[in-house]
Design an enzyme around this catalytic site. Structure first.
Site, PDB file in Angstrom:
ATOM      1  NE  ARG A  69       1.142  -0.984  -6.388  1.00 17.72           N
ATOM      2  CZ  ARG A  69       2.323  -0.609  -5.902  1.00 17.72           C
ATOM      3  NH1 ARG A  69       3.350  -0.471  -6.708  1.00 17.72           N
ATOM      4  NH2 ARG A  69       2.478  -0.377  -4.626  1.00 17.72           N
ATOM      5  CG  ASP A 103       0.010   3.235   1.243  1.00 17.79           C
ATOM      6  OD1 ASP A 103       0.302   4.209   1.961  1.00 17.79           O
ATOM      7  OD2 ASP A 103      -0.005   2.056   1.670  1.00 17.79           O
ATOM      8  CG  HIS A 118      10.824   2.763  -1.484  1.00 15.13           C
ATOM      9  ND1 HIS A 118      10.579   1.495  -0.999  1.00 15.13           N
ATOM     10  CD2 HIS A 118      12.159   2.951  -1.370  1.00 15.13           C
ATOM     11  CE1 HIS A 118      11.721   0.946  -0.592  1.00 15.13           C
ATOM     12  NE2 HIS A 118      12.690   1.813  -0.802  1.00 15.13           N
ATOM     13  CB  CYS A 129      10.859  19.518 -18.817  1.00 11.79           C
ATOM     14  SG  CYS A 129       9.100  19.293 -18.533  1.00 11.79           S
ATOM     15  N   GLY A 187       5.454  -3.812  10.057  1.00  9.10           N
ATOM     16  CA  GLY A 187       4.954  -4.375   8.796  1.00  9.10           C
ATOM     17  C   GLY A 187       5.936  -4.309   7.645  1.00  9.10           C
ATOM     18  CB  SER A 189      10.224  -8.408   4.514  1.00  7.08           C
ATOM     19  OG  SER A 189      10.459  -7.521   3.437  1.00  7.08           O
ATOM     20  CG  ASN A 213       6.155  -8.509  10.559  1.00  4.44           C
ATOM     21  OD1 ASN A 213       5.441  -9.388  10.095  1.00  4.44           O
ATOM     22  ND2 ASN A 213       6.937  -7.758   9.792  1.00  4.44           N
ATOM     23  CB  ILE A 214       1.507 -11.057  10.984  1.00  2.59           C
ATOM     24  CG1 ILE A 214       2.130 -10.946   9.589  1.00  2.59           C
ATOM     25  CG2 ILE A 214       0.322 -10.116  11.124  1.00  2.59           C
ATOM     26  CD1 ILE A 214       1.208 -11.437   8.483  1.00  2.59           C
ATOM     27  CD  GLU A 215       5.593 -13.954   8.122  1.00  5.25           C
ATOM     28  OE1 GLU A 215       4.748 -14.852   8.167  1.00  5.25           O
ATOM     29  OE2 GLU A 215       6.246 -13.652   7.112  1.00  5.25           O
TER      30      GLU A 215
HETATM   31  P1  OAD Z   1       7.087  -6.902   2.175  1.00  7.89           P
HETATM   32  O1  OAD Z   1       5.967  -7.435   1.348  1.00  7.89           O
HETATM   33  O2  OAD Z   1       8.467  -7.354   1.854  1.00  7.89           O
HETATM   34  O3  OAD Z   1       6.842  -7.245   3.713  1.00  7.89           O
HETATM   35  C1  OAD Z   1       5.608  -7.014   4.335  1.00  7.89           C
HETATM   36  C2  OAD Z   1       5.746  -7.366   5.810  1.00  7.89           C
HETATM   37  O4  OAD Z   1       4.539  -7.035   6.454  1.00  7.89           O
HETATM   38  C3  OAD Z   1       6.032  -8.847   6.097  1.00  7.89           C
HETATM   39  O5  OAD Z   1       7.093  -8.956   7.034  1.00  7.89           O
HETATM   40  C4  OAD Z   1       4.715  -9.340   6.701  1.00  7.89           C
HETATM   41  O6  OAD Z   1       4.912 -10.366   7.660  1.00  7.89           O
HETATM   42  C5  OAD Z   1       4.203  -8.077   7.364  1.00  7.89           C
HETATM   43  N1  OAD Z   1       2.738  -7.990   7.527  1.00  7.89           N
HETATM   44  C6  OAD Z   1       1.756  -8.407   6.686  1.00  7.89           C
HETATM   45  N2  OAD Z   1       0.543  -8.093   7.171  1.00  7.89           N
HETATM   46  C7  OAD Z   1       0.744  -7.441   8.344  1.00  7.89           C
HETATM   47  C8  OAD Z   1      -0.104  -6.851   9.318  1.00  7.89           C
HETATM   48  N3  OAD Z   1      -1.433  -6.853   9.202  1.00  7.89           N
HETATM   49  N4  OAD Z   1       0.469  -6.290  10.423  1.00  7.89           N
HETATM   50  C9  OAD Z   1       1.807  -6.270  10.569  1.00  7.89           C
HETATM   51  N5  OAD Z   1       2.667  -6.805   9.681  1.00  7.89           N
HETATM   52  C10 OAD Z   1       2.145  -7.382   8.583  1.00  7.89           C
HETATM   53  O7  OAD Z   1       6.958  -5.303   2.134  1.00  7.89           O
HETATM   54  P2  OAD Z   1       8.061  -4.203   2.471  1.00  7.89           P
HETATM   55  O8  OAD Z   1       8.927  -4.643   3.577  1.00  7.89           O
HETATM   56  O9  OAD Z   1       7.363  -2.916   2.574  1.00  7.89           O
HETATM   57  O10 OAD Z   1      10.060  -1.374  -2.859  1.00  7.89           O
HETATM   58  O11 OAD Z   1       8.897  -4.209   1.103  1.00  7.89           O
HETATM   59  C11 OAD Z   1       9.958  -3.313   0.980  1.00  7.89           C
HETATM   60  C12 OAD Z   1      10.029  -2.821  -0.451  1.00  7.89           C
HETATM   61  O12 OAD Z   1      10.076  -3.923  -1.349  1.00  7.89           O
HETATM   62  C13 OAD Z   1       8.827  -2.026  -0.916  1.00  7.89           C
HETATM   63  O13 OAD Z   1       8.856  -0.661  -0.547  1.00  7.89           O
HETATM   64  C14 OAD Z   1       8.933  -2.155  -2.422  1.00  7.89           C
HETATM   65  C15 OAD Z   1       9.216  -3.635  -2.505  1.00  7.89           C
HETATM   66  O14 OAD Z   1       9.833  -4.074  -3.652  1.00  7.89           O
HETATM   67  C16 OAD Z   1      10.000  -0.666  -3.980  1.00  7.89           C
HETATM   68  O15 OAD Z   1       9.004  -0.641  -4.691  1.00  7.89           O
HETATM   69  C17 OAD Z   1      11.250   0.113  -4.289  1.00  7.89           C
END
Ligand code: OAD
Length: 248
Positions: A69, A103, A118, A129, A187, A189, A213-215
């Site tokens: 990653r 990232d 996160h 340590c 971006g 969920s 968001n895209i959806e």
């Molecule tokens: P998700 O993968 O759950 O959601 C990504 C979101 O981005 C979705 O709602 C997509 O519709 C939207 N999306 C995708 N492409 C896009 C674009 N080009 N423009 C706008 N929106 C777009 O990711 P997170 O919500 O970040 O946690 O997930 C939350 C946490 O779950 C992460 O931080 C991680 C994961 O498990 C840990 O690692 C603790």
């Protein structure tokens, strides 16, 4: 894109802006999201890769996954969405980014106030340590890095499932959200708690909640305004509107 009169008025009057971001903002930089059809957690099991138990059981496997990653993240570039957010700082006195992403792309894009709920994939620390290591300072013994001070196992400085969020960073992010005039939710969920409380708190404290968001998501019905499309396209268009409304 034509924006609503209410949104334009908010952009014109606001002083404090918060961007609450998730994996979707980095999708256009080539970094996979977690959920959705090509999502990481559709192909891999988080409990085997992103938990402390998994790390103790099989540190080589977890390191292999994080090095993979890290390579993707290192090769990725901030996209127009990250860059637009950073440029908001020219037009508003207080702009914060509260992100679930590890990232580092917001900082690389130039954002100054980034709260990483996160963690950050570029940082690491010894589980014995707690000496911190940047990625350049890691010394590998076989497939895993070990601590130069005590020989302990080193782990990435990211929040895994079942772990607490960094308290100070969460509190600061929460405070920024509570005091914001506009909170953009970009971006994500918005289903992973406690991070997902941030936009809810913002709106309950009187902030204007704008989803990009895209959806549709869990948050769509709660938002004051929703803009559907890729954040790399929509955020630069919002920035253009801001440029006509406010002086740098
Ligand atoms: P998700 O993968 O759950 O959601 C990504 C979101 O981005 C979705 O709602 C997509 O519709 C939207 N999306 C995708 N492409 C896009 C674009 N080009 N423009 C706008 N929106 C777009 O990711 P997170 O919500 O970040 O946690 O997930 C939350 C946490 O779950 C992460 O931080 C991680 C994961 O498990 C840990 O690692 C603790």
């Amino acid at each position: 894109m034509k924006f609503s009169d209410e949104f334009i008025e908010k952009l014109s009057e606001a002083e404090r802006i918060v961007f609450f971001t998730g994996a979707g903002i980095s999708a256009e930089s080539g970094i996979s999201t977690f959920r959705g059809k090509d999502g990481i957690w559709n192909k891999l099991k988080p409990e085997e890769l992103a938990s402390f138990d998994a790390f103790l059981r099989n540190p080589e496997l977890v390191w292999e996954w994080y090095q993979y990653r890290r390579k993707i993240v290192n090769e990725a570039q901030p996209n127009p969405g990250h860059l637009a957010i950073a440029e908001f700082e020219k037009y508003y006195k207080d702009v914060s980014v509260v992100t679930q992403n590890v990232d580092n792309l917001h900082r690389r894009a130039g954002s100054s106030n980034v709260y990483e709920l996160h963690g950050n994939i570029e940082r690491n620390y010894c589980i014995n340590c707690r000496t911190f290591y940047n990625k350049e300072d890691l010394q590998f013994s076989g497939k895993i890095p070990v601590c130069k001070s005590c020989g302990g196992l080193i782990r990435p400085d990211v929040v895994w499932f079942g772990e607490f969020l960094p308290e100070d960073i969460f509190n600061d992010g929460e405070s920024k959200a509570i005091h914001s005039d506009i909170c953009f939710v970009v971006g994500t969920s918005a289903i992973v708690y406690p991070a997902a409380n941030i936009p809810i708190l913002a709106k309950r404290s009187g902030s204007f909640l704008v989803e990009v968001n895209i959806e549709e998501t869990e948050l769509t019905n709660f938002a004051d305004y929703s803009l559907f499309g890729p954040s790399g396209k929509i955020l630069p268009q919002i920035l253009e509107e801001v440029k006509t409304l406010r002086k740098a």
